[in-house]
Write a protein that holds these residues in place. Structure first.
Motif, PDB file in Angstrom:
ATOM      1  N   THR A  55      18.960  12.534  47.284  1.00  0.00           N
ATOM      2  CA  THR A  55      20.209  11.837  47.027  1.00  0.00           C
ATOM      3  C   THR A  55      20.448  11.698  45.523  1.00  0.00           C
ATOM      4  OG1 THR A  55      21.541   9.920  47.632  1.00  0.00           O
ATOM      5  CG2 THR A  55      19.235   9.510  47.069  1.00  0.00           C
ATOM      6  N   ALA A  56      21.699  11.505  45.140  1.00  0.00           N
ATOM      7  CA  ALA A  56      22.071  11.499  43.729  1.00  0.00           C
ATOM      8  C   ALA A  56      21.316  10.442  42.937  1.00  0.00           C
ATOM      9  CB  ALA A  56      23.579  11.288  43.597  1.00  0.00           C
ATOM     10  N   ALA A  57      21.122   9.270  43.539  1.00  0.00           N
ATOM     11  CA  ALA A  57      20.441   8.206  42.810  1.00  0.00           C
ATOM     12  C   ALA A  57      19.062   8.641  42.350  1.00  0.00           C
ATOM     13  CB  ALA A  57      20.331   6.961  43.692  1.00  0.00           C
ATOM     14  N   LEU A  58      18.316   9.291  43.210  1.00  0.00           N
ATOM     15  CA  LEU A  58      16.964   9.724  42.863  1.00  0.00           C
ATOM     16  C   LEU A  58      16.985  10.902  41.893  1.00  0.00           C
ATOM     17  CD1 LEU A  58      15.282   9.590  46.400  1.00  0.00           C
ATOM     18  CD2 LEU A  58      15.480   7.784  44.693  1.00  0.00           C
ATOM     19  N   GLY A  59      17.758  11.939  42.232  1.00  0.00           N
ATOM     20  CA  GLY A  59      17.759  13.142  41.409  1.00  0.00           C
ATOM     21  C   GLY A  59      18.347  12.918  40.029  1.00  0.00           C
ATOM     22  N   CYS A  60      19.501  12.257  39.971  1.00  0.00           N
ATOM     23  CA  CYS A  60      20.173  12.089  38.681  1.00  0.00           C
ATOM     24  C   CYS A  60      19.423  11.119  37.779  1.00  0.00           C
ATOM     25  CB  CYS A  60      21.603  11.599  38.894  1.00  0.00           C
ATOM     26  SG  CYS A  60      22.635  12.766  39.817  1.00  0.00           S
ATOM     27  N   ALA A  61      18.901  10.040  38.357  1.00  0.00           N
ATOM     28  CA  ALA A  61      18.133   9.105  37.538  1.00  0.00           C
ATOM     29  C   ALA A  61      16.900   9.783  36.962  1.00  0.00           C
ATOM     30  CB  ALA A  61      17.737   7.886  38.371  1.00  0.00           C
ATOM     31  N   ALA A  62      16.204  10.569  37.769  1.00  0.00           N
ATOM     32  CA  ALA A  62      15.023  11.273  37.266  1.00  0.00           C
ATOM     33  C   ALA A  62      15.396  12.242  36.160  1.00  0.00           C
ATOM     34  CB  ALA A  62      14.336  12.004  38.415  1.00  0.00           C
ATOM     35  N   ALA A  63      16.515  12.972  36.343  1.00  0.00           N
ATOM     36  CA  ALA A  63      16.943  13.934  35.328  1.00  0.00           C
ATOM     37  C   ALA A  63      17.323  13.248  34.026  1.00  0.00           C
ATOM     38  CB  ALA A  63      18.130  14.746  35.851  1.00  0.00           C
ATOM     39  N   ALA A  64      17.751  11.984  34.112  1.00  0.00           N
ATOM     40  CA  ALA A  64      18.118  11.233  32.913  1.00  0.00           C
ATOM     41  C   ALA A  64      16.951  10.433  32.348  1.00  0.00           C
ATOM     42  CB  ALA A  64      19.277  10.287  33.234  1.00  0.00           C
ATOM     43  N   GLY A  65      15.775  10.543  32.958  1.00  0.00           N
ATOM     44  CA  GLY A  65      14.605   9.836  32.468  1.00  0.00           C
ATOM     45  C   GLY A  65      14.573   8.372  32.844  1.00  0.00           C
ATOM     46  N   ILE A  66      15.278   7.998  33.908  1.00  0.00           N
ATOM     47  CA  ILE A  66      15.344   6.590  34.323  1.00  0.00           C
ATOM     48  C   ILE A  66      14.492   6.386  35.572  1.00  0.00           C
ATOM     49  CG2 ILE A  66      16.848   4.722  35.083  1.00  0.00           C
ATOM     50  CD1 ILE A  66      19.161   6.121  33.689  1.00  0.00           C
ATOM     51  N   VAL A  99      16.002  -0.908  33.657  1.00  0.00           N
ATOM     52  CA  VAL A  99      15.499   0.468  33.552  1.00  0.00           C
ATOM     53  C   VAL A  99      16.513   1.388  32.883  1.00  0.00           C
ATOM     54  CG1 VAL A  99      13.956   0.265  35.538  1.00  0.00           C
ATOM     55  CG2 VAL A  99      16.324   1.018  35.889  1.00  0.00           C
ATOM     56  N   ALA A 100      17.807   1.022  32.894  1.00  0.00           N
ATOM     57  CA  ALA A 100      18.833   1.879  32.286  1.00  0.00           C
ATOM     58  C   ALA A 100      18.607   2.048  30.791  1.00  0.00           C
ATOM     59  CB  ALA A 100      20.219   1.297  32.553  1.00  0.00           C
ATOM     60  N   ALA A 101      17.873   1.131  30.177  1.00  0.00           N
ATOM     61  CA  ALA A 101      17.597   1.236  28.744  1.00  0.00           C
ATOM     62  C   ALA A 101      16.687   2.411  28.415  1.00  0.00           C
ATOM     63  CB  ALA A 101      16.968  -0.065  28.238  1.00  0.00           C
ATOM     64  N   THR A 102      16.033   2.986  29.425  1.00  0.00           N
ATOM     65  CA  THR A 102      15.130   4.123  29.186  1.00  0.00           C
ATOM     66  C   THR A 102      15.848   5.461  29.238  1.00  0.00           C
ATOM     67  OG1 THR A 102      14.557   4.433  31.523  1.00  0.00           O
ATOM     68  CG2 THR A 102      13.290   2.796  30.296  1.00  0.00           C
ATOM     69  N   ALA A 103      17.155   5.462  29.494  1.00  0.00           N
ATOM     70  CA  ALA A 103      17.898   6.716  29.685  1.00  0.00           C
ATOM     71  C   ALA A 103      17.809   7.623  28.466  1.00  0.00           C
ATOM     72  CB  ALA A 103      19.359   6.418  29.996  1.00  0.00           C
ATOM     73  N   ARG A 104      17.658   8.903  28.731  1.00  0.00           N
ATOM     74  CA  ARG A 104      17.720   9.902  27.657  1.00  0.00           C
ATOM     75  C   ARG A 104      19.185  10.236  27.419  1.00  0.00           C
ATOM     76  NH1 ARG A 104      13.177  12.334  30.491  1.00  0.00           N
ATOM     77  NH2 ARG A 104      14.648  13.714  31.521  1.00  0.00           N
ATOM     78  N   ILE A 105      19.696   9.826  26.272  1.00  0.00           N
ATOM     79  CA  ILE A 105      21.114  10.010  25.976  1.00  0.00           C
ATOM     80  C   ILE A 105      21.378  11.464  25.627  1.00  0.00           C
ATOM     81  CG2 ILE A 105      23.052   9.166  24.610  1.00  0.00           C
ATOM     82  CD1 ILE A 105      21.602   7.082  26.328  1.00  0.00           C
ATOM     83  N   SER A 106      22.463  12.009  26.170  1.00  0.00           N
ATOM     84  CA  SER A 106      22.870  13.378  25.815  1.00  0.00           C
ATOM     85  C   SER A 106      24.214  13.330  25.118  1.00  0.00           C
ATOM     86  CB  SER A 106      22.944  14.236  27.086  1.00  0.00           C
ATOM     87  OG  SER A 106      23.826  13.677  28.020  1.00  0.00           O
ATOM     88  N   ALA A 107      24.543  14.438  24.469  1.00  0.00           N
ATOM     89  CA  ALA A 107      25.733  14.476  23.614  1.00  0.00           C
ATOM     90  C   ALA A 107      27.005  14.332  24.434  1.00  0.00           C
ATOM     91  CB  ALA A 107      25.769  15.779  22.831  1.00  0.00           C
ATOM     92  N   LEU A 108      27.844  13.416  24.000  1.00  0.00           N
ATOM     93  CA  LEU A 108      29.206  13.281  24.505  1.00  0.00           C
ATOM     94  C   LEU A 108      30.140  13.294  23.314  1.00  0.00           C
ATOM     95  CD1 LEU A 108      28.768  10.473  27.166  1.00  0.00           C
ATOM     96  CD2 LEU A 108      29.611  12.753  27.628  1.00  0.00           C
ATOM     97  N   PRO A 109      31.371  13.718  23.465  1.00  0.00           N
ATOM     98  CA  PRO A 109      32.293  13.752  22.332  1.00  0.00           C
ATOM     99  C   PRO A 109      32.400  12.372  21.665  1.00  0.00           C
ATOM    100  CG  PRO A 109      33.220  14.902  24.206  1.00  0.00           C
ATOM    101  CD  PRO A 109      31.972  14.233  24.686  1.00  0.00           C
ATOM    102  N   GLN A 110      32.115  12.334  20.372  1.00  0.00           N
ATOM    103  CA  GLN A 110      32.238  11.127  19.565  1.00  0.00           C
ATOM    104  C   GLN A 110      31.478   9.960  20.183  1.00  0.00           C
ATOM    105  OE1 GLN A 110      36.424  10.402  19.073  1.00  0.00           O
ATOM    106  NE2 GLN A 110      36.712  12.185  17.762  1.00  0.00           N
ATOM    107  N   GLN A 111      30.287  10.256  20.706  1.00  0.00           N
ATOM    108  CA  GLN A 111      29.527   9.240  21.390  1.00  0.00           C
ATOM    109  C   GLN A 111      28.712   8.402  20.403  1.00  0.00           C
ATOM    110  OE1 GLN A 111      27.022  10.543  24.657  1.00  0.00           O
ATOM    111  NE2 GLN A 111      25.499   9.045  24.065  1.00  0.00           N
ATOM    112  N   ARG A 112      28.639   7.126  20.653  1.00  0.00           N
ATOM    113  CA  ARG A 112      27.689   6.265  19.966  1.00  0.00           C
ATOM    114  C   ARG A 112      27.203   5.259  20.996  1.00  0.00           C
ATOM    115  NH1 ARG A 112      32.674   4.387  18.440  1.00  0.00           N
ATOM    116  NH2 ARG A 112      33.067   2.170  18.763  1.00  0.00           N
ATOM    117  N   ARG A 113      26.040   4.747  20.810  1.00  0.00           N
ATOM    118  CA  ARG A 113      25.494   3.794  21.768  1.00  0.00           C
ATOM    119  C   ARG A 113      26.276   2.490  21.674  1.00  0.00           C
ATOM    120  NH1 ARG A 113      20.668   4.009  24.435  1.00  0.00           N
ATOM    121  NH2 ARG A 113      19.902   2.076  25.336  1.00  0.00           N
ATOM    122  N   ALA A 114      26.791   2.011  22.807  1.00  0.00           N
ATOM    123  CA  ALA A 114      27.599   0.794  22.797  1.00  0.00           C
ATOM    124  C   ALA A 114      26.699  -0.443  22.728  1.00  0.00           C
ATOM    125  CB  ALA A 114      28.464   0.743  24.061  1.00  0.00           C
TER     126      ALA A 114
END
Length: 462
Positions: A331-342, A447-462
Motif C-alpha cells: 500500500t502507498a503508506a508503506l511503500g512511499c514512506a519507505a522511499a522517502a526515508g520515513i 517521524v515526518a521529520a526524518t523525511a529525505r527532502i527532494s528538489a521541488l521548484p523554489q523549495q525551502r523547508r517550511a
C-alpha cells in the motif's frame, strides 16, 4: 523500447559473414544452429571456420569485401578485423536493402544479436541496444538458473499434440484453458521430471476427457505504489495470464507494461472529479467479462483493500457466483514512506500508525486523528492534498501542536518522486508546491521529520 524484438527464420536462407576470426566463428555457430546457408568472406580463416568449410557446412570466399558478395543475400554480418571493411559492408548492405549487423557497432547495425538462452525449441533473446554486453551475460545467467533443464522437452511434447488439440477443442478460450492445465498440472510436472512417457499418457487422457466450458474468474490485484519492481511475484504471475485488465488512473505505465501484450486493457479510473465509470458499472463489467470465460484482473494502485473499494467488489463478485481471488499489494503508506526515508513506527518517535482518507465528512474525523497524533502515533492521509488547509485547521482546533512535523510525498517510489517536509502550521504552503497530477500522500507525526527532502521548484523547508 528502441528496437523491435523479433526472431529471424533463416533456414536455408543465404547469409554472408565477413571476417575469419573468433567473432566471425561465434556468429557462424549461431547461424548454423538456425539452419542458415552461410558464406564466409575473408582472405584467411581460423581453424574452427576451416573445419566447417572442410565438412561442407560453410562456403568460403577467400577475398576481401566487395559489394558483389551481397548478391542474393538475406542478411550480412560484419566481423572483419579491419574496420574499414565492416564500414564498407554496412554502407553497401543498406544501399541494397540487406539487413546488416556489425559486431560491437550498434550504430552501424539494422539488427542486434542478443544474448541467447536455449531450451530445445524455446529460445530467449536478451538485448540492451548494444550498451551493456557484460550485463546481458549476467542477466542470462540468472534466467538460466530459473529455467528447468527439460523445458524444451515439455515444449516438444506440446508441439506433438498441438494439431490434435486444435481438432478436438475448437473453441479458442476452452483450448487456452486446456493448455493452461497442461502447463500448470501433472503433465508439466512429469515432463520436467524426465517422465516423458507418463506426461504423454496424462496429456492424452486429459484430451480424451470431456472438456468443461471455460470458466471465467476475477483477481483483485494490488499494483503497489508505483515502482513496477514492487509488484509481488503473485501479482506479476496473475497479470501475465490475464485476458482483460481493468485498471485505475493511478496505475503507472511502467506497471501496465508488465501486463500480457495481447490482453484487453480497459481504463476505469476514478480520480477526484473525473470518473470514467461508476463503481456500479465497474462491478457489472467485471462480471460480464468473467461470464465470457475470461481471466479478469482488476488492477488497483497500492492494495485493493486499503481505500481501493476492493471489499465492495469482492462482495459483489461472490454474490454473483464468480470465482475471485485477492492479490495484496504494497500500500502507498508503506511503500512511499519507505522511499522517502520515513519509518511509520519508531521506538523513540511513534508506537503506532493510522491510515485515513482525506475526504473529511465532518469534524469527528479530525478529532479522532488529533487524538492519535497527540498520543504519539503517525497519521497517514490518503487523498488529502486538496483539503490540506482544512486538515490543518481542524487538527489545530483539536489541539494538535502547530509545530508537529508533516511531510508530503508525491509520486512515491517512482523516478519522479518529490518529497517536502515542514510543520503542521505550514501544511497549506507545502501542499501548494505539489501542483502536479501525481498522487500525494500526507504523513503527520514526529517521524515526518526524518523525511529525505527532494528538489521541488523554489523549495525551502517550511
Amino acid at each position: 523500447m528502441q528496437t523491435f524484438p523479433s526472431f529471424l527464420v533463416l533456414k536455408d536462407r543465404p547469409v554472408l559473414v565477413l571476417g575469419g576470426g573468433e567473432n566471425a566463428a561465434r556468429k557462424i555457430r549461431l547461424l548454423r544452429k538456425a539452419g542458415a546457408s552461410v558464406t564466409v568472406a575473408a582472405p584467411n580463416i581460423n581453424d574452427e571456420i576451416a573445419d566447417h568449410v572442410a565438412a561442407g557446412h560453410v562456403r568460403h570466399r577467400a577475398t576481401s569485401f566487395s559489394p558483389a558478395l551481397l548478391d542474393g543475400v538475406r542478411i550480412a554480418i560484419g566481423a572483419a578485423e579491419d574496420e574499414t571493411e565492416n564500414l564498407a559492408l554496412a554502407d553497401a548492405a543498406r544501399t541494397r536493402g540487406v539487413f546488416v549487423n556489425v559486431v560491437d557497432r550498434a550504430e552501424l547495425s539494422d539488427f542486434l544479436v542478443p544474448a541467447i538462452i536455449e531450451r530445445g525449441d524455446i529460445t530467449i533473446g536478451i538485448a540492451s541496444n548494444g550498451t551493456a554486453p557484460l550485463l546481458l551475460g549476467r542477466i542470462r545467467a540468472q534466467i538460466e538458473a530459473l529455467l528447468p533443464s527439460r523445458l524444451g522437452e515439455l515444449a516438444a511434447l506440446a508441439g506433438d499434440f498441438r494439431n490434435s488439440v486444435a481438432r478436438v477443442i475448437r473453441e479458442p478460450r476452452q483450448r487456452k484453458r486446456f493448455w493452461e492445465r497442461v502447463f500448470d498440472g501433472p503433465v508439466a510436472q512429469k515432463a520436467l521430471a524426465g517422465d516423458l512417457s507418463g506426461a504423454r499418457s496424462t496429456l492424452l487422457a486429459q484430451l480424451n476427457a470431456p472438456q468443461a466450458d471455460a470458466a471465467g474468474s476475477v483477481a483483485l490485484v494490488g499494483a503497489g505504489p508505483g515502482d513496477p519492481d514492487l509488484l509481488t511475484l503473485k501479482a506479476q504471475q496473475v497479470i501475465s495470464q490475464a485476458d482483460a485488465v481493468l485498471y485505475d488512473d493511478l496505475v503507472p505505465p511502467a506497471v501496465l507494461d508488465r501486463v500480457r501484450r495481447d490482453a484487453e486493457r480497459i481504463a476505469v479510473g476514478k480520480r477526484k472529479g473525473r470518473h470514467r465509470l461508476s463503481q456500479t458499472q465497474i462491478n457489472a463489467l467485471m462480471a460480464e467479462l468473467a461470464g465470457q470465460g475470461k481471466h479478469v484482473v482488476r488492477l488497483k494502485a497500492g492494495d485493493p483493500f486499503i481505500f481501493g473499494r476492493g471489499g465492495e467488489e469482492l462482495e459483489y463478485l461472490q454474490a454473483h457466483g464468480i470465482a475471485v481471488q485477492v492479490v495484496p499489494g504494497i500500500t502507498a503508506a508503506l511503500g512511499c514512506a519507505a522511499a522517502a526515508g520515513i519509518p511509520l513506527t519508531h521506538r523513540d518517535l511513534s508506537h503506532g500508525v493510522t491510515l485515513v482518507s482525506g475526504h473529511l465528512k465532518d469534524g469527528e474525523d479530525a478529532i479522532q486523528w488529533a487524538e492519535r497524533a497527540r498520543a504519539g502515533e503517525t497519521v497517514v492521509v490518503y487523498m488529502g492534498l486538496s483539503r490540506a488547509a482544512d486538515i490543518r485547521d481542524r487538527l489545530l482546533q483539536a489541539g494538535v501542536s502547530p509545530t508537529l512535523p508533516v511531510a508530503l510525498i508525491e509520486n512515491g517510489t517512482r523516478p519522479e518522486q518529490r518529497v517536502s517536509a515542514g510543520m503542521l502550521y505550514a501544511l497549506p504552503a507545502l501542499a501548494a508546491r505539489h501542483a502536479g497530477d501525481g498522487p500525494v500522500l500526507l504523513v503527520i507525526g514526529k517521524v515526518a521529520a526524518t523525511a529525505r527532502i527532494s528538489a521541488l521548484p523554489q523549495q525551502r523547508r517550511a
